[in-house]
Design a protein around this motif. Structure first.
Motif, PDB file in Angstrom:
ATOM      1  N   ILE A  91       0.862  -1.177   0.000  1.00 37.13           N
ATOM      2  CA  ILE A  91       0.000   0.000   0.000  1.00 37.13           C
ATOM      3  C   ILE A  91       0.900   1.228   0.000  1.00 37.13           C
ATOM      4  CG2 ILE A  91      -1.769   1.316   1.234  1.00 37.13           C
ATOM      5  CD1 ILE A  91      -2.681  -1.401   2.432  1.00 37.13           C
ATOM      6  N   ILE A  92       0.690   2.081  -0.993  1.00 43.84           N
ATOM      7  CA  ILE A  92       1.449   3.325  -1.107  1.00 43.84           C
ATOM      8  C   ILE A  92       0.470   4.474  -0.968  1.00 43.84           C
ATOM      9  CG2 ILE A  92       2.855   4.769  -2.627  1.00 43.84           C
ATOM     10  CD1 ILE A  92       3.891   2.121  -3.886  1.00 43.84           C
ATOM     11  N   GLU A  93       0.750   5.352  -0.013  1.00 42.86           N
ATOM     12  CA  GLU A  93      -0.075   6.546   0.151  1.00 42.86           C
ATOM     13  C   GLU A  93       0.721   7.746  -0.337  1.00 42.86           C
ATOM     14  OE1 GLU A  93      -2.614   9.132   3.409  1.00 42.86           O
ATOM     15  OE2 GLU A  93      -1.514   7.378   4.079  1.00 42.86           O
ATOM     16  N   ALA A  94       0.237   8.392  -1.382  1.00 41.64           N
ATOM     17  CA  ALA A  94       0.878   9.588  -1.913  1.00 41.64           C
ATOM     18  C   ALA A  94       0.472  10.779  -1.043  1.00 41.64           C
ATOM     19  CB  ALA A  94       0.458   9.827  -3.355  1.00 41.64           C
ATOM     20  N   ILE A  95       1.469  11.573  -0.651  1.00 43.18           N
ATOM     21  CA  ILE A  95       1.234  12.760   0.159  1.00 43.18           C
ATOM     22  C   ILE A  95       1.507  13.975  -0.714  1.00 43.18           C
ATOM     23  CG2 ILE A  95       1.959  14.041   2.221  1.00 43.18           C
ATOM     24  CD1 ILE A  95       2.842  11.288   3.386  1.00 43.18           C
ATOM     25  N   ASP A  96       0.592  14.927  -0.715  1.00 42.12           N
ATOM     26  CA  ASP A  96       0.739  16.120  -1.532  1.00 42.12           C
ATOM     27  C   ASP A  96       1.979  16.897  -1.103  1.00 42.12           C
ATOM     28  OD1 ASP A  96       0.040  17.975  -3.489  1.00 42.12           O
ATOM     29  OD2 ASP A  96      -1.108  19.179  -2.075  1.00 42.12           O
ATOM     30  N   GLY A  97       2.866  17.194  -2.035  1.00 41.92           N
ATOM     31  CA  GLY A  97       4.097  17.903  -1.745  1.00 41.92           C
ATOM     32  C   GLY A  97       5.287  17.005  -1.981  1.00 41.92           C
ATOM     33  N   TYR A  98       6.443  17.446  -1.503  1.00 41.80           N
ATOM     34  CA  TYR A  98       7.630  16.608  -1.607  1.00 41.80           C
ATOM     35  C   TYR A  98       8.623  16.978  -0.512  1.00 41.80           C
ATOM     36  CZ  TYR A  98      10.572  20.260  -3.676  1.00 41.80           C
ATOM     37  OH  TYR A  98      11.301  21.387  -3.891  1.00 41.80           O
ATOM     38  N   VAL A  99       9.455  16.003  -0.194  1.00 40.26           N
ATOM     39  CA  VAL A  99      10.539  16.192   0.764  1.00 40.26           C
ATOM     40  C   VAL A  99      11.796  15.684   0.082  1.00 40.26           C
ATOM     41  CG1 VAL A  99      11.498  15.483   2.993  1.00 40.26           C
ATOM     42  CG2 VAL A  99       9.055  15.996   2.785  1.00 40.26           C
ATOM     43  N   ASP A 100      12.849  16.483   0.179  1.00 38.45           N
ATOM     44  CA  ASP A 100      14.123  16.151  -0.448  1.00 38.45           C
ATOM     45  C   ASP A 100      15.029  15.467   0.576  1.00 38.45           C
ATOM     46  OD1 ASP A 100      15.823  16.043  -2.599  1.00 38.45           O
ATOM     47  OD2 ASP A 100      16.296  18.179  -2.615  1.00 38.45           O
ATOM     48  N   ARG A 101      16.166  14.966   0.116  1.00 41.24           N
ATOM     49  CA  ARG A 101      17.196  14.386   0.972  1.00 41.24           C
ATOM     50  C   ARG A 101      18.550  14.955   0.584  1.00 41.24           C
ATOM     51  NH1 ARG A 101      16.176   9.910   4.238  1.00 41.24           N
ATOM     52  NH2 ARG A 101      14.055   9.158   4.000  1.00 41.24           N
ATOM     53  N   GLU A 102      19.449  14.981   1.568  1.00 39.38           N
ATOM     54  CA  GLU A 102      20.826  15.362   1.293  1.00 39.38           C
ATOM     55  C   GLU A 102      21.746  14.566   2.202  1.00 39.38           C
ATOM     56  OE1 GLU A 102      21.553  19.516   2.067  1.00 39.38           O
ATOM     57  OE2 GLU A 102      20.776  19.397   4.091  1.00 39.38           O
ATOM     58  N   PHE A 103      22.947  14.319   1.700  1.00 38.78           N
ATOM     59  CA  PHE A 103      23.917  13.547   2.464  1.00 38.78           C
ATOM     60  C   PHE A 103      24.473  14.391   3.604  1.00 38.78           C
ATOM     61  CE2 PHE A 103      28.147  11.827   3.386  1.00 38.78           C
ATOM     62  CZ  PHE A 103      27.808  10.507   3.633  1.00 38.78           C
ATOM     63  N   ASP A 104      24.520  13.801   4.800  1.00 36.79           N
ATOM     64  CA  ASP A 104      25.081  14.462   5.980  1.00 36.79           C
ATOM     65  C   ASP A 104      26.420  13.805   6.292  1.00 36.79           C
ATOM     66  OD1 ASP A 104      25.619  14.604   8.992  1.00 36.79           O
ATOM     67  OD2 ASP A 104      23.967  16.047   8.769  1.00 36.79           O
ATOM     68  N   ASP A 105      27.504  14.578   6.139  1.00 33.88           N
ATOM     69  CA  ASP A 105      28.851  14.046   6.367  1.00 33.88           C
ATOM     70  C   ASP A 105      29.068  13.576   7.797  1.00 33.88           C
ATOM     71  OD1 ASP A 105      30.028  14.339   3.786  1.00 33.88           O
ATOM     72  OD2 ASP A 105      30.148  16.503   4.124  1.00 33.88           O
ATOM     73  N   ASP A 106      28.518  14.297   8.771  1.00 37.15           N
ATOM     74  CA  ASP A 106      28.716  13.937  10.175  1.00 37.15           C
ATOM     75  C   ASP A 106      28.099  12.591  10.517  1.00 37.15           C
ATOM     76  OD1 ASP A 106      30.120  16.294  10.677  1.00 37.15           O
ATOM     77  OD2 ASP A 106      28.295  17.373  11.266  1.00 37.15           O
ATOM     78  N   ILE A 107      26.902  12.338   9.999  1.00 39.03           N
ATOM     79  CA  ILE A 107      26.203  11.097  10.317  1.00 39.03           C
ATOM     80  C   ILE A 107      26.522   9.996   9.302  1.00 39.03           C
ATOM     81  CG2 ILE A 107      23.904  10.046  10.589  1.00 39.03           C
ATOM     82  CD1 ILE A 107      23.019  12.732  11.759  1.00 39.03           C
ATOM     83  N   GLY A 108      26.683  10.385   8.048  1.00 39.40           N
ATOM     84  CA  GLY A 108      27.007   9.410   7.012  1.00 39.40           C
ATOM     85  C   GLY A 108      25.788   8.834   6.302  1.00 39.40           C
ATOM     86  N   LEU A 109      24.662   9.534   6.395  1.00 41.17           N
ATOM     87  CA  LEU A 109      23.414   9.072   5.779  1.00 41.17           C
ATOM     88  C   LEU A 109      22.772  10.178   4.956  1.00 41.17           C
ATOM     89  CD1 LEU A 109      21.777   7.223   8.826  1.00 41.17           C
ATOM     90  CD2 LEU A 109      22.694   6.161   6.754  1.00 41.17           C
TER      91      LEU A 109
END
Length: 139
Positions: free
Chosen positions: A116-134
């Motif tokens: 089951i996939i629920e689409a949410i209106d909008g978007y959220v981006d990601r970026e690499f965090d050097d301190d955490i490594g994710l």
């Protein structure tokens, strides 16, 4: 893969031989889902799961090859560099009812997958965090 849409929710059936992660990513691209949640159950016979080691900042992965039930599949769809970013965790039970779980890299359907996939209106981006490594959520 076949599916049916109900408002902002999609009920997806994955078939024998389909990979969950690849299929959800392809589906998100085709349906232009930029942000959403993913849940599911089903049966698989091969998976690659991992655990992030915060000391080394690396995933320690394990490949499992046996018949397993998906006890729980949960995660989200976001974006990174303009592409769908699929972040899933899975719990799998074998024939002795022992459970293995972790970050899902790959899982091949052996009988069926009910997602089951629920689409949410909008978007959220990601970026690499050097301190955490994710690749962290970027608001």
């Amino acid at each position: 893969m076949i599916y049916k849409k109900f408002n902002n929710k999609y009920i997806v059936r994955l078939n024998v031989g389909e990979d969950i992660v690849e299929s959800v990513k392809k589906f998100a691209q085709e349906e232009n889902i930029r942000f959403g949640t993913v849940t599911g159950i089903g049966a698989i016979n091969k998976a690659k799961i991992g655990l992030f080691n915060t000391e080394t900042k690396e995933y320690q992965s394990t490949i499992l090859e046996e018949d397993m039930e998906i006890v729980s599949l949960a995660g989200n769809i976001t974006e990174m560099n303009g592409e769908p970013y699929i972040h899933l965790h899975i719990a799998l039970a074998n024939s002795e009812h022992n459970v293995k779980a972790g970050h899902l890299n790959m899982a091949v359907i052996s009988a069926t997958g009910e997602i089951i996939i629920e689409a949410i209106d909008g978007y959220v981006d990601r970026e690499f965090d050097d301190d955490i490594g994710l690749n962290l959520l970027k608001f």
